[in-house]
Scaffold this motif. Structure first.
Motif, short mmCIF file in Angstrom:
data_model
loop_
_atom_site.label_atom_id
_atom_site.label_comp_id
_atom_site.label_asym_id
_atom_site.label_seq_id
_atom_site.Cartn_x
_atom_site.Cartn_y
_atom_site.Cartn_z
N LEU A 101 0.84 -1.20 0.00
CA LEU A 101 0.00 0.00 0.00
C LEU A 101 0.87 1.25 0.00
CD1 LEU A 101 -2.70 -1.14 2.55
CD2 LEU A 101 -2.97 -0.91 0.10
N GLY A 102 2.04 1.13 0.62
CA GLY A 102 2.97 2.25 0.63
C GLY A 102 3.39 2.66 -0.77
N LEU A 108 4.28 4.98 -6.81
CA LEU A 108 5.11 4.07 -7.59
C LEU A 108 4.19 3.09 -8.32
CD1 LEU A 108 7.80 3.22 -4.91
CD2 LEU A 108 8.25 4.34 -7.08
N PRO A 109 4.68 2.50 -9.40
CA PRO A 109 3.87 1.47 -10.05
C PRO A 109 3.57 0.32 -9.09
CG PRO A 109 6.11 1.51 -10.92
CD PRO A 109 5.92 2.74 -10.11
N VAL A 110 2.43 -0.32 -9.29
CA VAL A 110 1.90 -1.22 -8.28
C VAL A 110 2.82 -2.39 -7.98
CG1 VAL A 110 -0.02 -2.73 -7.67
CG2 VAL A 110 -0.45 -0.57 -8.85
N LYS A 111 3.28 -3.06 -9.01
CA LYS A 111 4.07 -4.27 -8.75
C LYS A 111 5.38 -4.24 -9.50
CE LYS A 111 0.51 -7.56 -7.50
NZ LYS A 111 -0.27 -8.70 -7.94
N GLU A 112 6.40 -4.66 -8.77
CA GLU A 112 7.70 -4.85 -9.41
C GLU A 112 7.90 -6.31 -9.77
OE1 GLU A 112 10.62 -3.33 -6.79
OE2 GLU A 112 10.62 -1.36 -7.74
N GLU A 113 7.03 -7.15 -9.27
CA GLU A 113 7.22 -8.59 -9.43
C GLU A 113 7.10 -9.00 -10.91
OE1 GLU A 113 4.28 -10.26 -6.92
OE2 GLU A 113 4.95 -9.05 -5.24
N VAL B 87 6.04 9.33 23.87
CA VAL B 87 7.06 8.85 22.93
C VAL B 87 6.54 9.10 21.53
CG1 VAL B 87 8.41 6.89 22.16
CG2 VAL B 87 7.79 7.10 24.56
N LYS B 88 7.33 9.75 20.73
CA LYS B 88 6.87 10.15 19.40
C LYS B 88 8.07 10.08 18.46
CE LYS B 88 4.49 14.22 17.64
NZ LYS B 88 4.17 15.60 18.03
N ILE B 89 8.05 9.14 17.56
CA ILE B 89 9.17 9.01 16.63
C ILE B 89 8.64 9.02 15.19
CG2 ILE B 89 10.95 7.92 18.03
CD1 ILE B 89 9.80 5.25 17.40
N SER B 90 9.48 9.51 14.31
CA SER B 90 9.04 9.56 12.91
C SER B 90 10.25 9.41 12.00
CB SER B 90 8.34 10.88 12.61
OG SER B 90 9.24 11.95 12.78
N THR B 91 10.00 8.95 10.81
CA THR B 91 11.07 8.82 9.83
C THR B 91 10.49 8.99 8.42
OG1 THR B 91 12.94 7.44 9.15
CG2 THR B 91 10.86 6.32 9.51
N VAL B 92 11.37 9.29 7.50
CA VAL B 92 10.96 9.46 6.11
C VAL B 92 11.54 8.30 5.30
CG1 VAL B 92 11.16 10.90 4.06
CG2 VAL B 92 10.83 11.95 6.29
N VAL B 93 10.69 7.65 4.52
CA VAL B 93 11.13 6.53 3.69
C VAL B 93 11.12 6.98 2.24
CG1 VAL B 93 10.75 4.12 3.11
CG2 VAL B 93 10.03 4.98 5.33
N GLN B 94 12.28 6.91 1.62
CA GLN B 94 12.37 7.29 0.21
C GLN B 94 11.71 6.19 -0.66
OE1 GLN B 94 13.25 10.25 -0.74
NE2 GLN B 94 13.72 10.79 1.38
N PRO B 95 11.17 6.58 -1.79
CA PRO B 95 10.43 5.60 -2.61
C PRO B 95 11.23 4.35 -2.94
CG PRO B 95 10.15 7.80 -3.48
CD PRO B 95 11.10 7.93 -2.36
#
Lengths: 166, 142
Positions: A101-102, A108-113, B87-95
């Motif tokens: 879901l992320g 991003l495109p749905v599936k890389e598989e 407690v409050k934590i956060s992060t950013v995840v690149q694509p």
């Protein structure tokens, strides 16, 4: 507020919601261990004591049993989708689902598989892909307007229906 | 509020947060993920609303990062004042890091959430295993 029956159902509806509202929808995962000392749980015990003393010992868990609730919420349309589980075996699968879901959230495109399975086939396909991909956005742009509008209303409709059932 | 933690810091802090609630015997952990549509470096939001397009967010030019947060839900004390020890934590995840992030995320959660029902806890399954060799046909059907 709707609890969906299966995790697959939750996954599917959440994916649709995220496609329609990728910027505003959010997914919250709650892991809760209840406090069995609170009055809420004490009351339950007392009731059992009054009626069935023998069964109480068998049923009353000394160790609090936790549960996990997954919630997809979109503040703009007010849609809430929930799924609840208490099985440890579900955790890995559900978090992987969150990852999928992320990808919707990240646009991003749905599936890389798919390309991974057909590496040899994808080579000629990749040549076609840019040509095919180029006209697509233009086609999709007006099409998505209708599609997303339908999805939004459809999601709302589904929610109301389920509310009615429960 | 402090800035976002790195992914590594996030996981160590999340693991300790889950562990803390687990040790305490009760409590909650809330984990939220959403699209990060605000860029701290840019003066204006990166995904500013495009004029005359109500569906501006459906087809962004670039993949956007995710914001992942985790809290213990202790926003209020009993006396309805702001809780100091929240407690409050956060992060950013690149694509491009999403898959590796969620793989680790799943590991941290699986390791930490010990109060959920375990698979081999029930005696019923043991009984089934005992019955299984005796009634092989039934097992195949099941």
């Amino acid at each position: 507020m709707v609890y969906l029956g299966t995790s697959e159902e939750w996954q599917h509806h959440s994916a649709l919601l995220l496609q329609a509202r990728p910027t505003t929808a959010r997914i919250t995962t709650k892991y809760k261990i209840p406090n069995i000392d609170t009055p809420k749980y004490q009351k339950l015990k007392k009731r059992k004591r009054d009626g069935e003393t023998d069964e109480k010992d068998a049923t009353a868990p000394k160790v609090p049993k936790a549960w996990l609730v997954l919630k997809t919420y979109d503040p703009e349309s007010g849609v809430v989708l929930k799924f609840k589980t208490d099985r440890a075996a579900d955790v890995g699968r559900l978090i992987n689902g969150l990852g999928r879901l992320g990808r919707h959230m990240a646009a991003l495109p749905v599936k890389e598989e798919a390309p991974a399975h057909s590496v040899t086939q994808s080579e000629p396909a990749s040549h076609q892909a840019p040509e095919a991909a180029a006209p697509r956005p233009k086609e999709i742009a007006p099409a998505t307007v209708d599609a997303k509008a339908q999805q939004g209303s459809g999601g709302g409709g589904g929610k109301k229906k389920k509310k009615g059932k429960k | 509020m402090a800035g976002h933690a790195s992914n590594d810091e996030f996981f160590t802090q999340l693991a300790s947060l889950i562990d803390k609630q687990q040790q305490k015997g009760h409590g909650s952990v809330y984990m939220t993920q959403k699209r990060l549509s605000y860029d701290a470096n840019a003066a204006t939001p990166t995904s500013a609303k495009v004029a005359d397009d109500p569906l501006w967010d459906l087809h962004p030019p670039n993949p956007l990062p995710l914001l992942v947060r985790a809290t213990d839900g202790k926003s209020q004390c009993k006396d309805r004042k702001k809780h100091k020890n929240k407690v409050k934590i956060s992060t950013v995840v690149q694509p491009d890091e999403i898959e590796s992030f969620f793989a680790r995320y799943a590991d941290v959660c699986k390791a930490g959430m010990q109060s959920l029902k375990k698979r081999d806890r029930s005696k019923r399954k043991k009984d089934k295993k005992k019955k299984a060799p005796a009634a092989g046909g039934e097992v195949k059907k099941a």
